[in-house]
Scaffold this active site. Structure first.
Site: not given
Length: 285
Positions: A76, A97, A228, A230, A251
């Site tokens: 990224k 991203n 965040v 998940y 998330g």
């Protein structure tokens, strides 16, 4: 954007991404929107390329007719200087991203922060101006901080075991939002005593990384708690917060809205966030 275009070739570039849900989410939303959308996984480990090869990967993607790429760890930041144009948020964050190929140019965008902010407002629209503590100052922490501050958080404290990383995160966010709204903390208990919310922006709680990034005794009723992570959706932190009567933001919402934002950049068309959230729920069931 040419909205008469009906077919798209897209890809995800990263390491260890074989289990990503992004291809299925993007292709399903494409079909539901009447588009032919093919989404390929370009795993650096499997295909034998690294950060030094990224310029060549971008060139070949353009030559092969890709319309865009999602970019994840560890590319990224490395992709940013290779792009022809950056959105203001991607420039602020130093990370992209989402890369859109258009008219021979590569355009860098960031839907990490906006994905988090959209998910937050969907669950806690009354808490956008709250003070919050973020645990974790890596890429996810910076994106979460940007999302919170952009939507109006009064103050954000950043905690990380790596003090240099925490400092770098705060410097980046303060450059955009001001020194008075973001600061480093080394005392989690003290910072939480003055905050209304807590965000875990570390991998702790992820499958294979069990546990919590904060002591359970600090999770009190009246605090909102966000994660965040998940996978799993119900982390130990989220489960404990629920049990304590806290409002929670798992998330999954960030993951869905990251994909929503990317789809809209790639196609120039609105995505159906509820439909994509339902598909995500099916994929993670």
């Amino acid at each position: 954007m040419n909205t008469e275009k009906t077919s798209y070739l897209l890809g995800l570039v990263g390491t260890g991404i074989g289990a990503s849900l992004t291809p299925a989410m993007q292709e399903r939303e494409g079909r539901e929107s009447g588009l032919l959308l093919s989404y390929q996984v370009l795993d650096a480990t499997q295909r034998g390329f690294g950060i030094d090869d990224l310029p060549e990967v971008l060139r070949w993607a353009q030559r092969l007719g890709y319309d865009g790429l999602n970019v994840t760890h560890p590319f990224k930041q490395a992709v940013v200087p290779l792009l022809d144009e950056l959105s203001q948020d991607a420039s602020d964050l130093g990370a992209a991203n989402t890369v859109v190929f258009r008219d021979g140019r590569s355009l860098g965008r960031n839907t990490d922060w906006s994905g988090y902010a959209r998910a937050f407002r969907q669950v806690l629209p009354d808490a956008v101006e709250d003070r919050a503590v973020i645990v974790g100052a890596g890429g996810a922490g910076v994106a979460v901080g940007y999302g919170l501050l952009h939507q109006g958080a009064e103050h954000v404290w950043v905690l990380d075991s790596d003090r240099d990383r925490a400092d770098a995160c705060v410097v980046r966010l303060a450059k955009r939002f001001g020194d008075d709204r973001v600061s480093v903390t080394h005392d989690l208990s003290r910072a939480l005593a003055d905050a209304q919310g807590l965000v875990n922006a570390t991998p702790v709680g992820m499958l294979g990384h069990p546990g919590m990034s904060v002591p359970g005794g600090l999770i009190r009723e009246g605090l909102w708690v966000s994660d965040v992570v998940y996978f799993p959706l119900e982390t130990e932190l989220i489960a404990l917060a629920r049990a304590r009567g806290c409002r929670v933001i798992p998330g999954g919402g960030m993951a869905v809205h990251q994909a929503v934002g990317a789809f809209e950049y790639f196609t120039g068309r609105p995505a159906d966030a509820r439909r994509m959230a339902q598909h995500f729920k099916e994929l993670t069931a």
